[in-house]
Design a protein around this motif. Structure first.
Motif, PDB file in Angstrom:
ATOM      1  N   ASN A 113       0.779  -1.211   0.105  1.00 22.51           N
ATOM      2  CA  ASN A 113       0.151   0.053  -0.218  1.00 22.51           C
ATOM      3  C   ASN A 113       0.917   1.376  -0.093  1.00 22.51           C
ATOM      4  O   ASN A 113       0.503   2.405   0.589  1.00 22.51           O
ATOM      5  CB  ASN A 113      -0.885  -0.102   1.158  1.00 22.51           C
ATOM      6  CG  ASN A 113      -1.851  -1.315   1.272  1.00 22.51           C
ATOM      7  OD1 ASN A 113      -2.387  -1.799   0.205  1.00 22.51           O
ATOM      8  ND2 ASN A 113      -2.126  -1.969   2.409  1.00 22.51           N
ATOM      9  N   GLU A 115       2.579   4.683  -1.380  1.00 23.29           N
ATOM     10  CA  GLU A 115       2.025   5.906  -1.961  1.00 23.29           C
ATOM     11  C   GLU A 115       3.536   6.579  -2.490  1.00 23.29           C
ATOM     12  O   GLU A 115       4.575   6.360  -2.145  1.00 23.29           O
ATOM     13  CB  GLU A 115       1.335   6.906  -1.036  1.00 23.29           C
ATOM     14  CG  GLU A 115       0.051   6.229  -0.608  1.00 23.29           C
ATOM     15  CD  GLU A 115      -0.827   7.311   0.162  1.00 23.29           C
ATOM     16  OE1 GLU A 115      -1.939   6.711   0.623  1.00 23.29           O
ATOM     17  OE2 GLU A 115      -0.328   8.201   0.772  1.00 23.29           O
ATOM     18  N   ALA A 120       3.555  10.677   0.613  1.00 20.87           N
ATOM     19  CA  ALA A 120       2.881   9.512   1.259  1.00 20.87           C
ATOM     20  C   ALA A 120       2.167   9.981   2.453  1.00 20.87           C
ATOM     21  O   ALA A 120       2.578  11.004   3.487  1.00 20.87           O
ATOM     22  CB  ALA A 120       3.864   8.487   1.675  1.00 20.87           C
ATOM     23  N   HIS A 124       1.379   5.019   5.611  1.00 20.43           N
ATOM     24  CA  HIS A 124       1.752   4.601   4.385  1.00 20.43           C
ATOM     25  C   HIS A 124       3.190   4.314   3.986  1.00 20.43           C
ATOM     26  O   HIS A 124       3.822   5.463   4.266  1.00 20.43           O
ATOM     27  CB  HIS A 124       1.051   4.929   3.179  1.00 20.43           C
ATOM     28  CG  HIS A 124      -0.595   4.851   3.104  1.00 20.43           C
ATOM     29  ND1 HIS A 124      -1.047   3.644   2.349  1.00 20.43           N
ATOM     30  CD2 HIS A 124      -1.580   5.331   3.648  1.00 20.43           C
ATOM     31  CE1 HIS A 124      -2.093   3.716   2.539  1.00 20.43           C
ATOM     32  NE2 HIS A 124      -2.801   4.816   3.189  1.00 20.43           N
ATOM     33  N   THR A 140       0.821   4.290  -6.898  1.00 22.09           N
ATOM     34  CA  THR A 140       0.741   3.173  -5.758  1.00 22.09           C
ATOM     35  C   THR A 140       1.600   2.023  -6.181  1.00 22.09           C
ATOM     36  O   THR A 140       2.052   1.719  -7.240  1.00 22.09           O
ATOM     37  CB  THR A 140      -0.716   2.509  -5.391  1.00 22.09           C
ATOM     38  OG1 THR A 140      -1.213   2.021  -6.944  1.00 22.09           O
ATOM     39  CG2 THR A 140      -1.693   3.847  -5.232  1.00 22.09           C
TER      40      THR A 140
END
Length: 224
Positions: A113, A115, A120, A124, A140
């Motif tokens: 997961n 970013e 981010a 994450h 992603t």
């Protein structure tokens, strides 16, 4: 009995030792393999296999750095390379791996997961693979760090010694075209053992010390 003043020997010990001083140099190399699905924006839908060294990259564009920390330990790693022999489009690559928004140091493990690293959100991990000057603001993905070590440089600054990482990045969401990649970086100390000319010079220095000691001894005991 004879005595020798250490101060008088200093120039000779310096001569002997200067050829055996550690140089502190390091050998660095990076290897990037990308397999881009058709329709993937970043990788251009092709296979790429590139090796980067300080010798084949543009000046100041071979970078591997600890870009951020958490609790004083590395948590954001950035790698930047730009080949100096590239045709257009350039073989420019930037890779970011981060656990800053997880609040933990980065280390061996799988991070899902993800970013885009610079933006981010809390909770994450961060990932950002840019290639041939193509980047994506809403990516992603996930990455797995297989190995990672650090070292302290002469200024006591933490530097990356090596990393081995696999990653998958999606530029248009999941499911969708993906960028699959494997990246390694290694920075290893170059041995400070002198080459033949250094050994000869060191031997000359040590011979000078021995000659000096012998003359001092003979002068003390009355030998000529």
């Amino acid at each position: 009995m004879f005595s020798i003043r250490p101060a008088k020997l200093l120039p000779f010990f310096l001569l002997a030792g200067m050829f055996y001083a550690p140089v502190g140099a390091r050998a660095e190399i990076a290897h990037l393999v990308l397999d881009s699905d058709p329709g993937d924006f970043i990788g251009g839908g092709k296979h790429s296999d590139l090796t980067y060294t300080p010798q084949n990259t543009v000046t100041n564009y071979f970078q591997a750095e600890v870009y951020g920390t958490s609790s004083g330990l590395p948590s954001y790693l950035r790698f930047l390379f730009f080949l100096n022999t590239s045709p257009v489009p350039s073989e420019y690559a930037m890779l970011d791996f981060s656990t800053q928004q997880l609040g933990i140091p980065i280390g061996v493990g799988t991070y899902t997961n993800a970013e885009r690293a610079p933006f981010a959100s809390p909770g994450h991990p961060g990932l950002d693979i840019a290639f041939e000057s193509r980047e994506d603001n809403a990516l992603t993905g996930s990455f797995t760090i297989n190995s990672l070590t650090f070292y302290q440089d002469a200024n006591n600054k933490t530097q990356i010694a090596n990393i081995d990482v696999d990653f998958v990045q999606y530029s248009r969401g999941v499911p969708g075209p993906a960028l699959h990649g494997h990246f390694t970086f290694s920075s290893s100390a170059i041995s400070s053992v002198p080459g033949p000319s250094g050994l000869v010079s060191m031997g000359m220095g040590l011979t000078s010390v021995a000659t000096f000691l012998g003359r001092r001894f003979r002068s003390r005991v009355g030998c000529r």
